[in-house]
Design a protein around this motif. Structure first.
Motif, PDB file in Angstrom:
ATOM      1  N   MET A 108      15.266  51.265  33.541  1.00 57.96           N
ATOM      2  CA  MET A 108      15.812  52.330  34.385  1.00 57.96           C
ATOM      3  C   MET A 108      14.672  53.325  34.616  1.00 57.96           C
ATOM      4  O   MET A 108      13.740  53.383  33.807  1.00 57.96           O
ATOM      5  N   PHE A 109      14.766  54.095  35.688  1.00 57.93           N
ATOM      6  CA  PHE A 109      13.640  54.966  36.047  1.00 57.93           C
ATOM      7  C   PHE A 109      14.141  56.381  36.353  1.00 57.93           C
ATOM      8  O   PHE A 109      15.051  56.552  37.164  1.00 57.93           O
ATOM      9  N   ARG A 110      13.546  57.345  35.681  1.00 57.05           N
ATOM     10  CA  ARG A 110      13.892  58.745  35.980  1.00 57.05           C
ATOM     11  C   ARG A 110      12.613  59.572  35.945  1.00 57.05           C
ATOM     12  O   ARG A 110      11.834  59.455  34.999  1.00 57.05           O
ATOM     13  N   ARG A 111      12.437  60.415  36.955  1.00 57.87           N
ATOM     14  CA  ARG A 111      11.215  61.217  37.050  1.00 57.87           C
ATOM     15  C   ARG A 111      11.363  62.455  36.176  1.00 57.87           C
ATOM     16  O   ARG A 111      11.486  63.560  36.663  1.00 57.87           O
ATOM     17  N   GLU A 112      11.386  62.225  34.853  1.00 61.54           N
ATOM     18  CA  GLU A 112      11.560  63.338  33.919  1.00 61.54           C
ATOM     19  C   GLU A 112      10.192  63.775  33.431  1.00 61.54           C
ATOM     20  O   GLU A 112       9.212  63.055  33.577  1.00 61.54           O
ATOM     21  N   ARG A 113      10.139  64.951  32.772  1.00 62.20           N
ATOM     22  CA  ARG A 113       8.892  65.368  32.136  1.00 62.20           C
ATOM     23  C   ARG A 113       8.760  64.570  30.847  1.00 62.20           C
ATOM     24  O   ARG A 113       9.589  64.701  29.956  1.00 62.20           O
ATOM     25  N   PRO A 114       7.751  63.680  30.757  1.00 63.15           N
ATOM     26  CA  PRO A 114       7.704  62.790  29.597  1.00 63.15           C
ATOM     27  C   PRO A 114       7.488  63.545  28.289  1.00 63.15           C
ATOM     28  O   PRO A 114       6.768  64.528  28.258  1.00 63.15           O
ATOM     29  N   GLN A 115       8.141  63.103  27.259  1.00 65.62           N
ATOM     30  CA  GLN A 115       7.924  63.599  25.895  1.00 65.62           C
ATOM     31  C   GLN A 115       8.452  62.521  24.954  1.00 65.62           C
ATOM     32  O   GLN A 115       8.936  61.492  25.424  1.00 65.62           O
ATOM     33  N   LYS A 116       8.333  62.735  23.648  1.00 63.52           N
ATOM     34  CA  LYS A 116       8.795  61.717  22.699  1.00 63.52           C
ATOM     35  C   LYS A 116      10.262  61.387  22.975  1.00 63.52           C
ATOM     36  O   LYS A 116      11.108  62.266  23.003  1.00 63.52           O
ATOM     37  N   THR A 268      24.532  60.110  18.575  1.00 67.29           N
ATOM     38  CA  THR A 268      23.267  60.761  18.234  1.00 67.29           C
ATOM     39  C   THR A 268      22.764  60.214  16.903  1.00 67.29           C
ATOM     40  O   THR A 268      23.537  59.694  16.102  1.00 67.29           O
ATOM     41  N   HIS A 269      21.447  60.360  16.712  1.00 72.58           N
ATOM     42  CA  HIS A 269      20.869  59.936  15.434  1.00 72.58           C
ATOM     43  C   HIS A 269      20.134  61.124  14.842  1.00 72.58           C
ATOM     44  O   HIS A 269      19.306  61.756  15.516  1.00 72.58           O
ATOM     45  N   GLY A 270      20.438  61.417  13.583  1.00 72.98           N
ATOM     46  CA  GLY A 270      19.944  62.626  12.915  1.00 72.98           C
ATOM     47  C   GLY A 270      18.430  62.770  12.915  1.00 72.98           C
ATOM     48  O   GLY A 270      17.923  63.886  12.838  1.00 72.98           O
ATOM     49  N   SER A 271      17.679  61.680  13.033  1.00 73.64           N
ATOM     50  CA  SER A 271      16.224  61.762  12.849  1.00 73.64           C
ATOM     51  C   SER A 271      15.467  62.109  14.130  1.00 73.64           C
ATOM     52  O   SER A 271      14.258  62.268  14.097  1.00 73.64           O
ATOM     53  N   LEU A 272      16.169  62.208  15.266  1.00 78.31           N
ATOM     54  CA  LEU A 272      15.424  62.173  16.524  1.00 78.31           C
ATOM     55  C   LEU A 272      15.033  63.515  17.153  1.00 78.31           C
ATOM     56  O   LEU A 272      14.351  63.532  18.163  1.00 78.31           O
ATOM     57  N   GLY A 273      15.437  64.627  16.585  1.00 78.42           N
ATOM     58  CA  GLY A 273      15.043  65.929  17.158  1.00 78.42           C
ATOM     59  C   GLY A 273      15.734  66.198  18.479  1.00 78.42           C
ATOM     60  O   GLY A 273      16.914  65.856  18.652  1.00 78.42           O
ATOM     61  N   ALA A 274      14.979  66.756  19.450  1.00 73.01           N
ATOM     62  CA  ALA A 274      15.604  67.231  20.696  1.00 73.01           C
ATOM     63  C   ALA A 274      16.280  66.102  21.480  1.00 73.01           C
ATOM     64  O   ALA A 274      17.398  66.257  21.964  1.00 73.01           O
ATOM     65  N   ALA A 302      25.843  52.958  27.638  1.00 71.99           N
ATOM     66  CA  ALA A 302      24.495  52.380  27.612  1.00 71.99           C
ATOM     67  C   ALA A 302      23.713  52.977  26.447  1.00 71.99           C
ATOM     68  O   ALA A 302      23.809  54.182  26.179  1.00 71.99           O
ATOM     69  N   PHE A 303      22.980  52.109  25.758  1.00 64.70           N
ATOM     70  CA  PHE A 303      22.049  52.561  24.721  1.00 64.70           C
ATOM     71  C   PHE A 303      20.654  52.610  25.306  1.00 64.70           C
ATOM     72  O   PHE A 303      20.297  51.761  26.144  1.00 64.70           O
ATOM     73  N   GLY A 304      19.849  53.562  24.864  1.00 66.58           N
ATOM     74  CA  GLY A 304      18.434  53.609  25.240  1.00 66.58           C
ATOM     75  C   GLY A 304      17.640  52.823  24.211  1.00 66.58           C
ATOM     76  O   GLY A 304      17.588  53.221  23.043  1.00 66.58           O
ATOM     77  N   VAL A 305      17.037  51.716  24.636  1.00 68.72           N
ATOM     78  CA  VAL A 305      16.364  50.831  23.682  1.00 68.72           C
ATOM     79  C   VAL A 305      15.235  51.564  22.944  1.00 68.72           C
ATOM     80  O   VAL A 305      15.103  51.457  21.720  1.00 68.72           O
ATOM     81  N   GLU A 306      14.428  52.338  23.679  1.00 69.10           N
ATOM     82  CA  GLU A 306      13.293  53.021  23.043  1.00 69.10           C
ATOM     83  C   GLU A 306      13.790  53.985  21.964  1.00 69.10           C
ATOM     84  O   GLU A 306      13.168  54.121  20.911  1.00 69.10           O
ATOM     85  N   ARG A 307      14.902  54.643  22.225  1.00 64.59           N
ATOM     86  CA  ARG A 307      15.401  55.604  21.222  1.00 64.59           C
ATOM     87  C   ARG A 307      16.000  54.889  20.020  1.00 64.59           C
ATOM     88  O   ARG A 307      15.899  55.356  18.894  1.00 64.59           O
ATOM     89  N   ILE A 308      16.635  53.737  20.257  1.00 62.01           N
ATOM     90  CA  ILE A 308      17.155  52.952  19.128  1.00 62.01           C
ATOM     91  C   ILE A 308      15.978  52.551  18.228  1.00 62.01           C
ATOM     92  O   ILE A 308      16.046  52.665  16.999  1.00 62.01           O
ATOM     93  N   LEU A 309      14.877  52.137  18.860  1.00 56.24           N
ATOM     94  CA  LEU A 309      13.713  51.712  18.067  1.00 56.24           C
ATOM     95  C   LEU A 309      13.093  52.892  17.319  1.00 56.24           C
ATOM     96  O   LEU A 309      12.698  52.750  16.166  1.00 56.24           O
ATOM     97  N   LEU A 310      13.037  54.063  17.969  1.00 57.53           N
ATOM     98  CA  LEU A 310      12.523  55.256  17.277  1.00 57.53           C
ATOM     99  C   LEU A 310      13.384  55.574  16.058  1.00 57.53           C
ATOM    100  O   LEU A 310      12.873  55.870  14.982  1.00 57.53           O
TER     101      LEU A 310
END
Ligand code: HAM
Length: 418
Positions: A108-116, A268-274, A302-310
């Motif tokens: 999926m594609f979103r023109r967001e300001r990239p961050q962790k 949400t997952h407790g370890s992920l910050g913002a 929908a789950f975000g795969v990158e966030r699941i891996l983080l």
């Protein structure tokens, strides 16, 4: 040197294996719930998202990657739900089956300001069920999300649940919120001041502490729900209780997309910050009709795969490495190892070897670098006795085993099975 586009990632082979694990486990869980895969295109008509997510949604206002081609405007899809509803309507799927259950995975594609945890190209694993408004389905879909998290061995997550109510409830809720916030607009963050105009409900889930305090002062507890929506929401909660699924009712959870009605949830997952949401979803009972289809209730997530891996990275590791590394000492053993490797692979066991004729010490070092679970050593002695030496790399234990019993022994072992 040309570098990769900001907000995108290269998934290198070590990480790709984790993706395969998530995708494989997801396919098995979805199959248990009778979901079938759908693969919509990555580019869509921009109008699809303007109409479904809503002109006021942040994704539509600021984050779409637009592609202009002559008089047409396409968009790199920012999410999957709208595409699936478009496909459901376009292929007349409602005529062939009442309740259609789809799952999907892809970029999926979103023109967001990239961050962790926030990328411009990220990946969803999600599902949509179209054709029912029954609260039993809401509980089942949330149970499916919970099953996925369990299959991915993720702990430490929380399922937040809320009901937005029907469109009338939502409109009344927005009006009353605007009234309550009128005198405090100046205290809101810049983005919430914009949200006040475009999408006031979004002020409720702003992450900035100043706005959160203002929201807490409002003391909201689902008073906006009409009788029917109240009943629907309590049936969803009863369903989840009956299934033993833990959740937290979060009256401030509103979600950023216009299409949601009634049940919404976020994990949400407790370890992920913002950026702590690993997945999210909800009902969208008016979207199918809104896009020109029949009146059909629907829900998905929908789950975000990158966030699941983080999130998985931050939990005590449970990575199971199943590789078997074959070390052949001497020419005759080397010849035999070609046959052995083939047998192992045909039996579904991941196996590799050293092609360069390294010393035993050097080959053991490679096995260890690769994270092999077992090493098989064959030399002249083993060949003569028709045995192999099997070393467990974790415990250091080493046993001699008959060559003709080897595959069966390894196939039975939890450590090597696929
Ligand atoms: P969403 O909340 O926009 O919902 O996205 C779902 C998940 O995708 C988020 O919880 C997050 O884990 C991940 N995600 C979103 N944006 C990014 C980003 N920029 N970078 C990395 N990960 C991100 C939807 O898209 C809905 N279509 C979900 C749904 C399905 N609702 C009903 N059916």
């Amino acid at each position: 040197m040309i570098t990769r586009v900001s907000g995108t990632r290269d998934v290198l082979p070590d990480e790709a294996e984790q993706w395969q694990f998530l995708e494989g486990a997801a396919r098995r869980v979805f199959a248990r719930y009778n979901f079938r895969e759908i693969r919509p295109p990555l580019i869509e008509d921009a109008a699809l998202f303007n109409r479904s997510l809503g002109e006021s949604a942040e994704i539509v206002r600021k984050q779409m990657f637009l592609i202009r081609s002559g008089d047409d405007t396409y968009v790199l899809r920012p999410e999957g739900t709208a595409s699936i509803v478009r496909a459901y309507i376009g292929h007349n799927i409602d005529k062939s089956r009442r309740c259609a259950k789809f799952y999907y995975m892809g970029p999926m594609f979103r023109r967001e300001r990239p961050q962790k945890g926030r990328l411009r190209q990220f990946h969803h694993i999600g599902c949509e069920v179209i054709g029912s408004v029954q609260p039993q389905l809401d509980a089942e879909v949330i149970a499916c999300a919970d099953s996925l998290l369990k299959a991915w061995s993720l702990n430490g997550y929380t399922i937040h649940l809320n009901s937005l109510g029907c469109p009338d409830d939502k409109a009344k809720f927005a009006d009353s919120l605007r009234l309550c916030l009128k005198d405090r607009i100046a205290e809101l963050c810049g983005e919430c001041r914009e949200r006040y105009e475009y999408n006031v409900l979004r002020v409720l889930d702003c992450k900035i502490e100043r706005c959160r305090q203002i929201v807490r002062d409002l003391n909201i507890h689902g008073e906006h729900l009409c009788g029917d929506c109240r009943l629907h929401f309590s049936a969803v909660r009863e369903g989840l209780d009956a299934l033993g699924i833990a959740y937290a009712v979060s009256p401030h959870l509103v979600r950023g997309l216009d299409y949601y009605t009634r049940t919404v949830f976020e994990i949400t997952h407790g370890s992920l910050g913002a950026q702590d949401a690993v997945g999210a979803g909800g009902r969208y009972d008016n979207l199918v009709a809104g896009l020109g289809g029949p009146d059909a209730g629907a829900i998905g997530f929908a789950f975000g795969v990158e966030r699941i891996l983080l999130a998985k990275e931050r939990e005590p590791a449970g990575k199971i490495q199943r590789l078997i590394y074959v070390i052949a000492l001497g020419e005759p053993a080397k010849k035999h190892s070609v046959v052995l490797l083939n047998e192992l692979r045909n039996a579904g066991i991941a196996a590799d070897t050293d092609y360069e004729g390294k010393s035993l010490k050097g080959a053991m070092r490679t096995a260890s670098d690769l994270g092999a679970r077992h090493v098989i050593i064959i030399g002249d002695n083993e060949l003569q006795k028709q045995t192999v030496t099997l070393k467990n790399m974790e415990t250091g234990e080493q046993i001699g085993i008959q060559r003709n019993a080897l595959i069966e022994h390894l196939s039975k072992s939890e450590d090597t099975r696929d």
